[in-house]
Design a protein around this motif. Sequence first.
Motif, PDB file in Angstrom:
ATOM      1  N   SER A 451     -17.201 -22.214  -9.764  1.00  0.00           N
ATOM      2  CA  SER A 451     -16.349 -23.397  -9.890  1.00  0.00           C
ATOM      3  C   SER A 451     -16.157 -24.026  -8.519  1.00  0.00           C
ATOM      4  O   SER A 451     -15.767 -23.346  -7.564  1.00  0.00           O
ATOM      5  N   THR A 452     -16.434 -25.313  -8.418  1.00  0.00           N
ATOM      6  CA  THR A 452     -16.342 -25.981  -7.129  1.00  0.00           C
ATOM      7  C   THR A 452     -16.107 -27.474  -7.322  1.00  0.00           C
ATOM      8  O   THR A 452     -16.349 -28.029  -8.394  1.00  0.00           O
ATOM      9  N   LYS A 453     -15.638 -28.121  -6.282  1.00  0.00           N
ATOM     10  CA  LYS A 453     -15.555 -29.584  -6.279  1.00  0.00           C
ATOM     11  C   LYS A 453     -16.960 -30.160  -6.074  1.00  0.00           C
ATOM     12  O   LYS A 453     -17.741 -29.617  -5.298  1.00  0.00           O
ATOM     13  N   TYR A 454     -17.255 -31.236  -6.793  1.00  0.00           N
ATOM     14  CA  TYR A 454     -18.586 -31.817  -6.693  1.00  0.00           C
ATOM     15  C   TYR A 454     -18.518 -33.338  -6.771  1.00  0.00           C
ATOM     16  O   TYR A 454     -17.521 -33.920  -7.233  1.00  0.00           O
ATOM     17  N   GLU A 455     -19.576 -33.972  -6.308  1.00  0.00           N
ATOM     18  CA  GLU A 455     -19.766 -35.418  -6.439  1.00  0.00           C
ATOM     19  C   GLU A 455     -21.220 -35.673  -6.821  1.00  0.00           C
ATOM     20  O   GLU A 455     -22.126 -34.985  -6.323  1.00  0.00           O
ATOM     21  N   ILE A 456     -21.465 -36.635  -7.718  1.00  0.00           N
ATOM     22  CA  ILE A 456     -22.816 -37.020  -8.134  1.00  0.00           C
ATOM     23  C   ILE A 456     -23.082 -38.439  -7.633  1.00  0.00           C
ATOM     24  O   ILE A 456     -22.299 -39.359  -7.886  1.00  0.00           O
ATOM     25  N   TYR A 457     -24.192 -38.606  -6.916  1.00  0.00           N
ATOM     26  CA  TYR A 457     -24.604 -39.915  -6.417  1.00  0.00           C
ATOM     27  C   TYR A 457     -25.938 -40.293  -7.057  1.00  0.00           C
ATOM     28  O   TYR A 457     -26.795 -39.432  -7.298  1.00  0.00           O
ATOM     29  N   ASN A 458     -26.121 -41.597  -7.309  1.00  0.00           N
ATOM     30  CA  ASN A 458     -27.415 -42.048  -7.822  1.00  0.00           C
ATOM     31  C   ASN A 458     -28.370 -42.303  -6.655  1.00  0.00           C
ATOM     32  O   ASN A 458     -28.021 -42.085  -5.491  1.00  0.00           O
ATOM     33  N   SER A 459     -29.569 -42.782  -6.964  1.00  0.00           N
ATOM     34  CA  SER A 459     -30.587 -42.960  -5.926  1.00  0.00           C
ATOM     35  C   SER A 459     -30.222 -44.081  -4.954  1.00  0.00           C
ATOM     36  O   SER A 459     -30.825 -44.186  -3.878  1.00  0.00           O
ATOM     37  N   ASN A 460     -29.218 -44.910  -5.306  1.00  0.00           N
ATOM     38  CA  ASN A 460     -28.732 -45.964  -4.409  1.00  0.00           C
ATOM     39  C   ASN A 460     -27.526 -45.505  -3.597  1.00  0.00           C
ATOM     40  O   ASN A 460     -26.841 -46.319  -2.983  1.00  0.00           O
ATOM     41  N   ASN A 461     -27.267 -44.174  -3.646  1.00  0.00           N
ATOM     42  CA  ASN A 461     -26.171 -43.560  -2.900  1.00  0.00           C
ATOM     43  C   ASN A 461     -24.805 -44.052  -3.369  1.00  0.00           C
ATOM     44  O   ASN A 461     -23.853 -44.116  -2.593  1.00  0.00           O
ATOM     45  N   ARG A 462     -24.701 -44.405  -4.645  1.00  0.00           N
ATOM     46  CA  ARG A 462     -23.421 -44.797  -5.226  1.00  0.00           C
ATOM     47  C   ARG A 462     -22.833 -43.620  -5.994  1.00  0.00           C
ATOM     48  O   ARG A 462     -23.524 -42.935  -6.757  1.00  0.00           O
ATOM     49  N   LEU A 463     -21.538 -43.353  -5.777  1.00  0.00           N
ATOM     50  CA  LEU A 463     -20.857 -42.267  -6.477  1.00  0.00           C
ATOM     51  C   LEU A 463     -20.733 -42.616  -7.959  1.00  0.00           C
ATOM     52  O   LEU A 463     -20.175 -43.657  -8.316  1.00  0.00           O
ATOM     53  N   VAL A 464     -21.259 -41.749  -8.840  1.00  0.00           N
ATOM     54  CA  VAL A 464     -21.193 -42.023 -10.277  1.00  0.00           C
ATOM     55  C   VAL A 464     -20.340 -41.009 -11.026  1.00  0.00           C
ATOM     56  O   VAL A 464     -19.979 -41.245 -12.181  1.00  0.00           O
ATOM     57  N   LYS A 465     -19.985 -39.892 -10.382  1.00  0.00           N
ATOM     58  CA  LYS A 465     -19.159 -38.888 -11.059  1.00  0.00           C
ATOM     59  C   LYS A 465     -18.635 -37.907 -10.028  1.00  0.00           C
ATOM     60  O   LYS A 465     -19.310 -37.595  -9.047  1.00  0.00           O
ATOM     61  N   SER A 466     -17.426 -37.401 -10.249  1.00  0.00           N
ATOM     62  CA  SER A 466     -16.862 -36.361  -9.391  1.00  0.00           C
ATOM     63  C   SER A 466     -15.928 -35.496 -10.221  1.00  0.00           C
ATOM     64  O   SER A 466     -15.477 -35.886 -11.307  1.00  0.00           O
ATOM     65  N   GLY A 467     -15.642 -34.310  -9.744  1.00  0.00           N
ATOM     66  CA  GLY A 467     -14.748 -33.426 -10.467  1.00  0.00           C
ATOM     67  C   GLY A 467     -14.763 -32.028  -9.904  1.00  0.00           C
ATOM     68  O   GLY A 467     -15.237 -31.789  -8.789  1.00  0.00           O
ATOM     69  N   THR A 468     -14.242 -31.087 -10.687  1.00  0.00           N
ATOM     70  CA  THR A 468     -14.198 -29.678 -10.316  1.00  0.00           C
ATOM     71  C   THR A 468     -14.571 -28.848 -11.534  1.00  0.00           C
ATOM     72  O   THR A 468     -14.116 -29.129 -12.640  1.00  0.00           O
ATOM     73  N   GLY A 469     -15.400 -27.840 -11.374  1.00  0.00           N
ATOM     74  CA  GLY A 469     -15.736 -26.965 -12.486  1.00  0.00           C
ATOM     75  C   GLY A 469     -17.071 -26.294 -12.320  1.00  0.00           C
ATOM     76  O   GLY A 469     -17.675 -26.311 -11.243  1.00  0.00           O
ATOM     77  N   THR A 470     -17.534 -25.686 -13.405  1.00  0.00           N
ATOM     78  CA  THR A 470     -18.828 -24.993 -13.419  1.00  0.00           C
ATOM     79  C   THR A 470     -19.848 -25.719 -14.285  1.00  0.00           C
ATOM     80  O   THR A 470     -20.987 -25.267 -14.388  1.00  0.00           O
ATOM     81  N   GLN A 471     -19.446 -26.825 -14.917  1.00  0.00           N
ATOM     82  CA  GLN A 471     -20.325 -27.560 -15.817  1.00  0.00           C
ATOM     83  C   GLN A 471     -20.162 -29.060 -15.572  1.00  0.00           C
ATOM     84  O   GLN A 471     -19.042 -29.561 -15.472  1.00  0.00           O
ATOM     85  N   ILE A 472     -21.289 -29.778 -15.470  1.00  0.00           N
ATOM     86  CA  ILE A 472     -21.273 -31.220 -15.221  1.00  0.00           C
ATOM     87  C   ILE A 472     -22.078 -31.904 -16.320  1.00  0.00           C
ATOM     88  O   ILE A 472     -23.210 -31.511 -16.607  1.00  0.00           O
ATOM     89  N   ASN A 473     -21.495 -32.934 -16.905  1.00  0.00           N
ATOM     90  CA  ASN A 473     -22.155 -33.671 -17.988  1.00  0.00           C
ATOM     91  C   ASN A 473     -22.521 -35.068 -17.495  1.00  0.00           C
ATOM     92  O   ASN A 473     -21.643 -35.881 -17.195  1.00  0.00           O
TER      93      ASN A 473
END
Length: 497
Positions: A451-473
């Motif tokens: 379980s950790t804090k995470y951020e998802i970026y697209n190929s244009n380096n734009r943040l599209v999702k963030s959160g905390t956990g062990t599963q990302i949808n």
Amino acid sequence: LCNAQTITYQNSNEIIANPERGFHKFTETNSTNYTSLNQTTLTNYRNSVDKITVIYRGFYLESFMNGPISQSYLDKMQQDFNIIRNSGLKTTIRFGYYTTSQTGVYQPTKSQILQHIQQLAPVINTNKDVILSVQIGFIGRWGEYYYTNSTEFGNGDYTQYTQTQWNNRKEIVDACLNNFDSSIFIQLRYPYAKTKMYGNTYIPRLGYFNDAFLNIYGDEGFFPICQTCTPSQTQINEVLSQTSSNLMSGETNAVTNRTVGSNAIVEMDLYNWSVINRDYYGSVITSWINDGSFTTIINKLGYRFVINSLTYSFNDNVLNLTFNTSNEGFSKILKNKNTFLVLKSSTNTFSFPLNIDVKLWGNSFNETVDLSSLPEDVYQVFLKIEDTELINNSLFNVRVANLTWDSFNGLNYLLNLQKKPTGLSVVTTNTLPTINVYPNPTTGIIYLPFSTKYEIYNSNNRLVKSGTGTQINISNKPNGIYFLKIINYQTVKIIKQ
């Protein structure tokens, strides 16, 4: 420390599952119709938003008023304890004989109860690893030590019991203290009973359970005072003395002007609360949710460990560490734990014992670890806080509230080190072994090993999702290339297809 560097860790309000604290779920069974625990149900408690790690288990023995407890009943108790352990929970237990009103006595004779305690001791001691406490218990309706319909123990108003009746009650408590393992807390319903039986002397292992917390009349008799009175400082000091190192738990049972969340927090903090019933009283719990105090209460019940900062320095292959810690909980941790510094590379794991006394958490701890035997490699460095009676069972490891948590191994992430011929050094996150994120490529669901804090970026380096956990949808995101940034660790390339 000479040439020391300091890492500061960010605070967190995340609700976490730590052993021996928090809200408990209520369960009970009787001898005429034994209802066994269900492991799926208990596992769901632990994984719920409330992160339950304790259950209350009431055992009623109404079939054994005039004889020994059956082996069948004892076997079913053992099965329950196995389920509790496999679910990663611990339990507070209480024994009684009746819950409903009746004209007869609510418990057997003293001699019969003492025989029952002798019978129960082997089962209880075998399962001491998951039994947090035994509540007294055995006497009175619900095992609450009050309504007995008995001249042997005294009935109702406990301020009117004779010395003989108090001596009879004390024999029951002494039998629990003497027969049940010393690692198990024993809890009394009323502080007045403790002073009548043992005086003002501190009794190791002896805590309290208050099943009318925040109600009138001094919590309906927890303190023997009038409706409009407040406890004396002597009464308060008695509870503080016994609960500073022993368990304080219980439940609310009515909405009063004292149950407002802000006051509940003050009184839980004062009386060192570790565990409270989630299932009763529902209106009080709902009021805490509505007034915004629930998250504070659930986070502060018992202990809540924080590492504010870690200062480190190197002397050749010796690592010097200073942990600056805080305990944000209402109580200190009550059980001993083993502590280790764990270093993990892509191929090996090494563990080094530490001297941290978790009961003193809130102070600074200095540790010196000789890593001269450590092979040259890049390592993640973790703090492991392990149950002394459940070794290598990560479900019972203690999580530090504001550190990244490896839930699979039960480890608290600290920093990254590299061992080279020239010695030790802290390394940047991009030199670490790639984290095992799967499946990759993915059709939408990504699983993390901890379980950790995470951020998802697209190929244009734009943040599209963030959160905390062990599963990302990311099922609702377009197919393509994404970059998963794991906070304080590294960035992983993800392909969605």
